[in-house]
Design an enzyme around this catalytic site. Structure first.
Site, PDB file in Angstrom:
ATOM      1  N   ASP A  53      39.164  38.192  33.004  1.00  0.00           N
ATOM      2  CA  ASP A  53      39.505  38.849  34.272  1.00  0.00           C
ATOM      3  C   ASP A  53      40.958  39.318  34.252  1.00  0.00           C
ATOM      4  O   ASP A  53      41.676  39.177  35.236  1.00  0.00           O
ATOM      5  CB  ASP A  53      39.263  37.897  35.446  1.00  0.00           C
ATOM      6  CG  ASP A  53      39.251  38.633  36.788  1.00  0.00           C
ATOM      7  OD1 ASP A  53      39.010  39.861  36.801  1.00  0.00           O
ATOM      8  OD2 ASP A  53      39.494  37.987  37.820  1.00  0.00           O
TER       9      ASP A  53
ATOM     10  N   LYS B 221      47.583  25.930  44.106  1.00  0.00           N
ATOM     11  CA  LYS B 221      46.356  26.655  44.448  1.00  0.00           C
ATOM     12  C   LYS B 221      45.392  25.693  45.141  1.00  0.00           C
ATOM     13  O   LYS B 221      45.067  24.630  44.611  1.00  0.00           O
ATOM     14  CB  LYS B 221      45.704  27.225  43.188  1.00  0.00           C
ATOM     15  CG  LYS B 221      44.471  28.075  43.433  1.00  0.00           C
ATOM     16  CD  LYS B 221      44.002  28.712  42.130  1.00  0.00           C
ATOM     17  CE  LYS B 221      42.838  29.649  42.367  1.00  0.00           C
ATOM     18  NZ  LYS B 221      42.424  30.331  41.116  1.00  0.00           N
TER      19      LYS B 221
END
Length: 800
Positions: free
Chosen positions: A190, A98
């Site tokens: 989330d 990432k």
């Protein structure tokens, strides 16, 4: 020049931010410390905000240069980062990497490193493992386990909805992962289909802990931080900005499972605000109503979506217990685990058949089969008894009459009994049919009371379940009518919204036009042909906004550099009228800079102007002095007014206004003295008129008589030693004589005498005499502050 700098310059050239002729000069100026981005900003080709946008675009498309990793292909991108499939060269292992899209400042690095630390705290087969994190050449990165497969979000897009078996396995695995995270002191905050990876073997794994938070920190968050999450899956307490705990993650899991079972999130609307509002105020539609079938998971998932956290399972461990009971065939549908409060009973529309055993005549098929079996058993028993009786009677009869015809008797009795069974079965079937017909009619009546969208969703499964009744025909007619009306309304709505948006665009409000079309209702989105045209318009307007912004922002910078601040601010205001929020925010940053520079420029100009005006005002006093000596008050007023018209600053104009007020006071003072002379004339009192000496003489001229009259220029005296009336110029009369008239009438300590005398002395250049007059008034307890301030200013700026 590295690949990143090359790509950045190509993109800047493509977007028209630089000319082709400038590329070589910029390339030559690139050093190890300052890359293409810094060179473009330093030379004024782009702003910092434009540099940030270019950087994000390049990093989203171009693999970063991070030693030790070989980049293979992008896996997905978000607003702040992109995830790459990469090979860790030292281990020869495929990983997911990432990478932040913007430059890695300390705040961003800390954010990414926090995510890596959170992931590293967890070690569970259903959570993606963290491997490493770092910062290379201002690029922040975080490596993690690579999962071959797809996200749950992509799977739902491909499949629509999942089977009960798949959802049950997903629920248990995800609950176990959450239980591990919660016990490790972390909340996910989330959870959603996009953050659940499904491996090729079907194993689910939770990923993306970017919003994960230590449980002990939840009470320290600001409301805006608590609100972070994804609108379709966020809990009511997150929406309201309240403190969150483990049950907030369970709500998000419930919303995800609801999506899996029904093919859509619990709440949908045309805007994010409406979706968030529904999470807080609306109950979800029962799963069976939306999907048309009932599952063992329905009650559990609906309990997870309770508005109050207290009505949900107490924690992930309690949820696992419920799911295990369901898996083993227990009830488990409610929320009866230790530490969890009982859930409310899920209310379903009694007219809509659930996905369980279908109701027939008030009983289930199983009940009907059981009751029919009992009935046939009883009939069979009865037949046996009847046959036995007839056979006994026949045997007795045939004993006296001959051999009985047992086969004929048996055949006749079987026909009679079959007829009885058929009649009873037909009667029962008719009762069942009438009951279903009645329920179908009742269902149609209840559906007609719903809104149009719910009518459409309810009629389709109802037609399928009641297809063998007459009521189904009416349902089909109702559905056809609704769909026809919906198509007409959809086309009308879409065309109306598009025309309104075109009017907004024509008036220059491009972003408002885009928002207007984006917020069009669902009915206006379902006409495919019309929406192709709408999407084309949105693309054209978006490009037009970008083009206008580039031109106007460059013009604004041009005017700013030339100190044409008002023209630059006018362009910012123009941008505010048509641009999207991101571009408006950039323009407002420019506006802040322009306003600051304008303020600094005005301040410097004001200081310069103030110095010039004070100098001009000081010179004015040299003009006041001879006019005051000659008691020429009109001349003094004219001089002050003439300079006032040239002044701009309030401070200077206030000084001149004080002078004009003083001159009016002096004018009144001279009029008072003349009025006093008139009164002596009316009283026939003699006066001794004292006039200034003639040129070359020091002796005052005196004339005795009675005042006859006074006009604008002369005092007419009837002389005592003559019978003639003679005029004497007012300007020739001495100050002492004039002032004495006021002193005689009002007293030498009065304000009518002392204040004008002090002012006249000051304007004549005798500040000490003025101070003595003002002191007399102070001694009387009447401090003349305005004129004392004038005296102080004179002493500081003009002097003696």
């Amino acid at each position: 020049m590295n690949k990143f700098d090359q790509a950045l310059l190509k993109l800047a050239l493509k977007q028209g931010l630089i000319e082709e002729s400038s590329v070589r000069d910029i390339a030559d100026s690139i050093t190890a410390e300052n890359g293409a981005r810094e060179a473009l900003v330093e030379r004024g080709f782009i702003t910092n905000d434009q540099a940030m946008r270019l950087t994000r675009a390049v990093r989203a498309a171009l693999p970063p240069e991070i030693p030790g990793f070989e980049f293979i292909s992008p896996l997905g991108a978000g607003t702040t980062s992109v995830v790459w499939k990469a090979k860790q060269e030292s281990l020869g292992k495929i990983i997911a990497l990432k990478v932040f899209l913007t430059s890695g400042d300390d705040e961003q690095f800390e954010s990414l490193f926090s995510e890596a630390r959170n992931a590293a705290r967890l070690n569970h087969p259903h959570i993606v493992h963290a491997l490493d994190a770092g910062k290379t050449d201002e690029v922040c990165w975080f490596s993690m386990e690579f999962v071959e497969g797809e996200t749950l979000q992509n799977k739902l897009k491909r499949r629509g909805q999942l089977s009960e078996r798949e959802v049950s396995e997903l629920a248990l695995c995800t609950a176990q992962a959450l239980n591990h995270a919660h016990k490790s002191g972390l909340l996910h905050r989330d959870l959603k289909p996009a953050n659940i990876l499904i491996a090729e073997d079907g194993t689910p794994k939770i990923t993306d802990l970017g919003l994960a938070l230590a449980t002990e920190e939840t009470g320290k968050l600001e409301k805006q931080e608590l609100l972070k999450g994804t609108p379709h899956y966020i809990s009511p307490e997150q929406v309201k900005g309240e403190n969150v705990d483990e049950r907030s993650d369970l709500y998000s899991l419930g919303a995800t499972l609801y999506h899996c079972l029904t093919g859509k999130p619990p709440f949908q609307a045309e805007s994010t605000r409406e979706i968030l509002k529904k999470h807080v105020t609306e109950e979800v539609l029962p799963i069976a109503t939306v999907s048309g079938k009932e599952t063992n998971l329905d009650a559990t998932v609906e309990s997870l979506l309770s508005k109050s956290p207290d009505e949900r399972p107490a924690n992930a461990e309690a949820l696992i217990e419920i799911l295990n009971k369901l898996e083993s065939g227990g009830s488990g549908g409610g929320n009866k685990s230790r530490g969890a409060k009982p859930t409310r009973r899920v209310q379903r529309d009694v007219h809509v058949p659930a996905g369980g055993p279908r109701q027939v005549g008030g009983a289930s098929k199983a009940d009907v089969r059981g009751s029919r079996k009992t009935m046939l058993t009883k009939i069979g028993t009865g037949i046996g008894l009847v046959l036995s009786v007839f056979m006994v009677l026949s045997a007795s009869s045939q004993a006296s009459k001959g051999q009985p015809d047992f086969e004929a008797i048996k055949s006749n009795r079987e026909v009679e009994l079959s007829k009885i069974k058929i009649d009873r079965r037909m009667e029962k079937d008719k009762e069942d049919f009438d009951r279903r017909e009645k329920r179908g009619v009742e269902l149609l009546t209840s559906v007609r009371a719903l809104d149009q969208d719910l009518q459409l969703r309810s009629l389709k499964p109802a037609i399928k379940n009641y297809g063998d009744t007459q009521a189904a025909k009416s349902m089909v007619e109702e559905l056809d009518m609704l769909e026809s009306a919906l198509v007409s309304a959809r086309q009308a709505d879409g065309r109306s919204f598009m025309d309104q948006a075109k009017q907004l665009a024509q008036s220059g409000n491009l972003w408002q036009a885009i928002e207007y079309l984006d917020d069009r209702p669902k009915s206006a989105r379902q006409d495919e042909e019309l929406n192709v045209e709408i999407e084309r318009l949105l693309s054209v307007w978006s490009d037009e906004i970008d083009s206008l912004y580039e031109a106007d922002s460059q013009k604004a910078e041009f005017h700013r550099n030339r100190r044409e601040f008002d023209q630059a601010l006018a362009l910012v205001e123009k941008i505010r009228g048509y641009a999207d929020p991101d571009l408006v925010a950039e323009a407002e940053k420019l506006e802040e800079q322009v306003l600051k520079e304008k303020s600094d420029f005005v301040r410097v100009e004001n200081e310069k102007r103030q110095s010039e005006e004070i100098s001009a005002y000081k010179k004015l006093w040299s003009e006041y002095k001879p006019l005051a000596q000659g008691r020429n008050i009109k001349g003094m007023i004219s001089t002050a007014v003439q300079l006032d018209g040239q002044m701009v600053l309030d401070g200077t104009k206030a000084r001149i206004n004080n002078d004009l007020e003083a001159f009016q006071l002096l004018d009144s003072f001279f009029k008072l003295s003349l009025d006093a002379l008139r009164e002596t004339g009316e009283d026939n009192k003699e006066i001794t008129l004292v006039r200034v000496p003639l040129a070359g003489s020091t002796r005052e001229r005196k004339d005795r008589g009675i005042v006859d009259r006074i006009d604008n220029e002369n005092i007419w005296i009837k002389l005592s030693d003559q019978n003639a009336v003679m005029p004497f110029k007012i300007e020739e009369v001495t100050d002492r004589f004039i002032f004495q008239q006021v002193a005689d009438k009002y007293g030498k300590s009065s304000a009518e005498y002392r204040i004008p005398m002090g002012l006249l002395a000051l304007y004549r250049g005798f500040p000490d005499v003025a101070a003595e007059h003002f002191a007399v008034r102070e001694a009387k307890g009447a401090r003349p502050d305005t004129w004392l301030d004038l005296l102080n200013w004179y002493q500081e700026n003009i002097g003696n």
